[in-house]
Design a protein around this motif. Structure first.
Motif, PDB file in Angstrom:
ATOM      1  N   GLY A 156      -2.582  -8.227   4.606  1.00 25.91           N
ATOM      2  CA  GLY A 156      -2.299  -7.022   5.690  1.00 25.91           C
ATOM      3  C   GLY A 156      -1.975  -5.732   4.759  1.00 25.91           C
ATOM      4  N   ILE A 157      -1.674  -4.630   5.880  1.00 26.99           N
ATOM      5  CA  ILE A 157      -1.338  -3.379   5.133  1.00 26.99           C
ATOM      6  C   ILE A 157      -0.039  -3.405   4.309  1.00 26.99           C
ATOM      7  CG2 ILE A 157      -2.170  -2.187   7.197  1.00 26.99           C
ATOM      8  CD1 ILE A 157       0.905  -1.676   7.882  1.00 26.99           C
ATOM      9  N   ASP A 158      -0.271  -2.518   3.324  1.00 25.72           N
ATOM     10  CA  ASP A 158       0.964  -2.276   2.304  1.00 25.72           C
ATOM     11  C   ASP A 158       2.200  -1.851   3.015  1.00 25.72           C
ATOM     12  OD1 ASP A 158       2.417  -1.581   0.203  1.00 25.72           O
ATOM     13  OD2 ASP A 158       0.871  -0.463  -0.708  1.00 25.72           O
ATOM     14  N   PRO A 159       3.379  -2.289   3.122  1.00 26.15           N
ATOM     15  CA  PRO A 159       4.385  -1.932   3.493  1.00 26.15           C
ATOM     16  C   PRO A 159       5.018  -0.569   3.100  1.00 26.15           C
ATOM     17  CG  PRO A 159       4.587  -4.286   3.508  1.00 26.15           C
ATOM     18  CD  PRO A 159       3.434  -3.855   2.707  1.00 26.15           C
ATOM     19  N   GLU A 160       4.818  -0.469   1.675  1.00 26.14           N
ATOM     20  CA  GLU A 160       5.309   0.522   1.047  1.00 26.14           C
ATOM     21  C   GLU A 160       4.540   1.831   1.382  1.00 26.14           C
ATOM     22  OE1 GLU A 160       5.652   0.069  -3.108  1.00 26.14           O
ATOM     23  OE2 GLU A 160       6.899  -1.806  -3.022  1.00 26.14           O
ATOM     24  N   ALA A 161       3.402   1.700   1.725  1.00 27.17           N
ATOM     25  CA  ALA A 161       2.351   2.776   2.121  1.00 27.17           C
ATOM     26  C   ALA A 161       2.784   3.405   3.499  1.00 27.17           C
ATOM     27  CB  ALA A 161       1.107   2.352   2.022  1.00 27.17           C
ATOM     28  N   PHE A 162       3.041   2.294   4.327  1.00 31.79           N
ATOM     29  CA  PHE A 162       3.602   2.416   5.914  1.00 31.79           C
ATOM     30  C   PHE A 162       4.845   3.132   5.743  1.00 31.79           C
ATOM     31  CE2 PHE A 162       5.793   0.691   9.604  1.00 31.79           C
ATOM     32  CZ  PHE A 162       5.182   1.717  10.513  1.00 31.79           C
ATOM     33  N   GLY A 163       5.807   2.937   4.836  1.00 28.62           N
ATOM     34  CA  GLY A 163       7.146   3.384   4.740  1.00 28.62           C
ATOM     35  C   GLY A 163       6.743   4.727   4.074  1.00 28.62           C
ATOM     36  N   ALA A 164       6.140   4.833   3.284  1.00 31.47           N
ATOM     37  CA  ALA A 164       5.862   6.453   2.627  1.00 31.47           C
ATOM     38  C   ALA A 164       5.385   7.241   3.735  1.00 31.47           C
ATOM     39  CB  ALA A 164       5.030   6.314   1.273  1.00 31.47           C
ATOM     40  N   LEU A 165       4.388   6.857   4.510  1.00 32.72           N
ATOM     41  CA  LEU A 165       3.711   7.607   5.596  1.00 32.72           C
ATOM     42  C   LEU A 165       4.865   8.069   6.539  1.00 32.72           C
ATOM     43  CD1 LEU A 165       1.190   8.929   7.090  1.00 32.72           C
ATOM     44  CD2 LEU A 165       0.982   6.666   8.100  1.00 32.72           C
ATOM     45  N   CYS A 166       5.580   7.231   6.997  1.00 35.94           N
ATOM     46  CA  CYS A 166       6.736   7.468   7.989  1.00 35.94           C
ATOM     47  C   CYS A 166       7.666   8.598   7.264  1.00 35.94           C
ATOM     48  CB  CYS A 166       7.575   6.134   8.287  1.00 35.94           C
ATOM     49  SG  CYS A 166       6.604   5.030   9.414  1.00 35.94           S
ATOM     50  N   ALA A 167       7.867   8.478   6.391  1.00 33.83           N
ATOM     51  CA  ALA A 167       8.828   9.548   5.484  1.00 33.83           C
ATOM     52  C   ALA A 167       8.478  10.745   5.626  1.00 33.83           C
ATOM     53  CB  ALA A 167       9.291   8.910   4.322  1.00 33.83           C
ATOM     54  N   ALA A 168       6.941  10.650   5.239  1.00 35.73           N
ATOM     55  CA  ALA A 168       6.327  12.115   4.989  1.00 35.73           C
ATOM     56  C   ALA A 168       5.763  12.768   6.166  1.00 35.73           C
ATOM     57  CB  ALA A 168       5.183  11.999   3.878  1.00 35.73           C
ATOM     58  N   ASP A 169       5.180  12.093   7.149  1.00 35.92           N
ATOM     59  CA  ASP A 169       4.484  12.524   8.462  1.00 35.92           C
ATOM     60  C   ASP A 169       4.681  11.213   9.518  1.00 35.92           C
ATOM     61  OD1 ASP A 169       3.028  13.770  10.159  1.00 35.92           O
ATOM     62  OD2 ASP A 169       1.085  13.465   9.242  1.00 35.92           O
ATOM     63  N   LEU A 170       5.818  11.322  10.158  1.00 37.76           N
ATOM     64  CA  LEU A 170       5.913  10.210  11.112  1.00 37.76           C
ATOM     65  C   LEU A 170       4.685   9.919  11.992  1.00 37.76           C
ATOM     66  CD1 LEU A 170       8.087   8.111  11.778  1.00 37.76           C
ATOM     67  CD2 LEU A 170       9.097   9.627  13.400  1.00 37.76           C
ATOM     68  N   PRO A 171       4.259   8.852  11.987  1.00 38.50           N
ATOM     69  CA  PRO A 171       2.998   8.777  13.108  1.00 38.50           C
ATOM     70  C   PRO A 171       3.736   8.287  14.536  1.00 38.50           C
ATOM     71  CG  PRO A 171       3.417   6.706  11.706  1.00 38.50           C
ATOM     72  CD  PRO A 171       4.319   7.621  11.403  1.00 38.50           C
TER      73      PRO A 171
END
Length: 466
Positions: free
Chosen positions: A221-236
């Motif tokens: 599945g998706i990389d949780p760390e990449a999801f967390g980094a995206l949320c911190a930088a540009d919240l979807p």
């Protein structure tokens, strides 16, 4: 040269037809597969002529032929576009004459006589109902209470504790996804998803003006760390996932990744769209994200993968009943309602066990076809799961994915290249092969043998161009 023009150049080289006809055929194939979306601008005649190494008049004739077929529109001063009335994603269709269609991810059709009789009996029961007008009137938007309760009973196998007040009946899972995208995001907003994912959401996002933010993923599945980094930088505005037997990669999200992603979504208050139409197929069930983060998750499923694509009935389980009115209003605007005869049939088949029996039969037929793939594709590098009815085939060098798919189509086999599924990054050298396309196991074996033959040979050996 872009991915589109590379595909068209390969198609023209491998076609025995005049170049302008082959160009129109290539445009048609890309539109049918969803690689060209409705209203997408096409290259100018002059730029395409240069990219394809054709003269201007040949490309002009190709566009004219595509316009004659109703595929594109051309307007002076504006250029050429894919017609607005065409679907922006793949749709189930009858394959062209002579083509074994392994492009559409449709389930294999079990031939058990008793099961076929149950299906016939179900259709016959509609005609026997006392009041046909009840199936020809407008119904309650989002489904009648009894149909929503039936949907909840089916969903409860994967989403514990769901009840009819939190379930809406939709005209297929795609209709539910359209409504959810419109509910959760506005033009210019972003929705996170797998970097290689179900192509239907690419068309939805393009139509609604929503940006897709692709996240790296592997077989867990998706990389949780990449999801967390995206949320911190540009919240979807939301996270879309196809977590079980992912289309196209067949990945199944691991329990650890599901828990980690649910925790991150909760931390940043990001709604989750869990598109899980294949969840009923694996014998070993995964915990639904709707069970891990019920307050955030919209769980979507339907019958296109456990009955057939023509059964356009889907269900969405809501985080709370308060979303029902808002989502129903969007569906009323976009799709009006699910067809009442099919809704009634779906409820009947849930209650009498036909849906469950069909699901088990499709699971067993998928296993049988996967065993054939193991026997035939001895030199192939591919990803799949025992109960999946598709596989993700790595294209070996020196083939490119475009040349490989074009070659197979010239030999009567349709597959889908990775560009169709890629949201971000370079498209991998891979194609999706649907094992449910051939009518029977012999047809499946024959088609896989054609694919194996192509893998064994180099493009120069296999080329039809002298």
């Amino acid at each position: 040269m872009s991915n589109e023009t590379s595909r068209w150049a390969a198609a023209i080289r491998n076609s025995s037809k005049p170049a302008y006809v082959a160009l129109a055929d290539a445009l048609a194939a890309d539109i049918q597969s969803g690689q060209l979306a409705a209203l997408q601008r096409l290259p100018t005649l002059r730029s395409l002529a240069g990219a394809l190494d054709l003269n201007f008049s040949t490309v002009a004739r190709g566009y004219a032929e595509a316009q004659r077929r109703g595929l594109i529109d051309s307007r002076a001063g504006s250029g050429s576009f894919v017609r607005e009335t065409l679907s922006s994603g793949p749709v189930r269709r009858s394959p062209p004459a002579g083509i074994i269609d392994m492009t559409m991810n449709m389930p294999p059709e079990p031939r058990d006589p008793a099961l076929l009789q149950r299906l016939r009996d179900g259709f016959a029961s509609l005609a026997a109902d006392g009041d046909p007008w009840s199936m020809l009137r407008y119904q309650e938007f989002g489904g009648m209470p009894e149909d929503r309760e039936a949907g909840a009973r089916w969903l409860s196998r994967h989403v514990p504790g769901v009840d009819g007040s939190r379930v809406l009946v939709c005209p297929g899972a795609q209709g539910a996804l359209l409504a959810l995208f419109a509910l959760l995001a506005r033009p210019g907003d972003s929705i996170a998803c797998e970097a290689v994912t179900y192509p239907g959401i690419k068309g939805l996002a393009a139509q609604l003006g929503i940006r897709l933010a692709g996240l790296p993923a592997d077989d867990a599945g998706i990389d949780p760390e990449a999801f967390g980094a995206l949320c911190a930088a540009d919240l979807p505005k939301a996270l879309y996932l196809n977590p079980t037997l992912n289309n196209p990669t067949t990945a199944v999200m691991s329990p650890e990744r599901r828990e980690a992603v649910a925790e991150i979504a909760r931390r940043y208050n990001v709604p989750i769209i869990e598109d899980d139409p294949y969840a009923c197929l694996p014998q070993q069930r995964s915990v639904a994200l709707a069970a891990l983060a019920p307050e955030l998750t919209f769980h979507v499923t339907g019958f296109s993968k456990c009955l057939g694509a023509g059964m356009r009935i889907g269900y969405v389980s809501l985080p709370s009943a308060r979303y029902a009115a808002r989502l129903s209003a969007i569906m009323r605007t976009t799709t009006v309602m699910a067809p009442p005869p099919l809704v009634r049939l779906a409820t009947r088949w849930i209650d009498d066990g036909t849906v469950r029996a069909m699901t088990l039969a499709i699971r067993e037929e998928s296993r049988a076809r996967q065993r054939i793939a193991v026997q035939v594709l001895r030199r192939a590098d591919y990803f799949t799961k025992p109960e999946a009815f598709h596989l993700w085939l790595a294209v070996p060098a020196p083939w490119t994915r475009i040349e490989f798919a074009t070659h197979l189509r010239a030999h009567g086999v349709g597959v889908v290249v990775s560009d169709t599924f890629t949201v971000s990054g370079a498209a991998p050298e891979a194609v999706r092969v649907c094992l449910g396309g051939p009518a029977d196991r012999d047809g499946c074996r024959h088609t896989l043998e054609i694919i194996e033959d192509a893998i064994e040979q180099a493009p120069a050996v296999m080329s039809r161009v002298m």
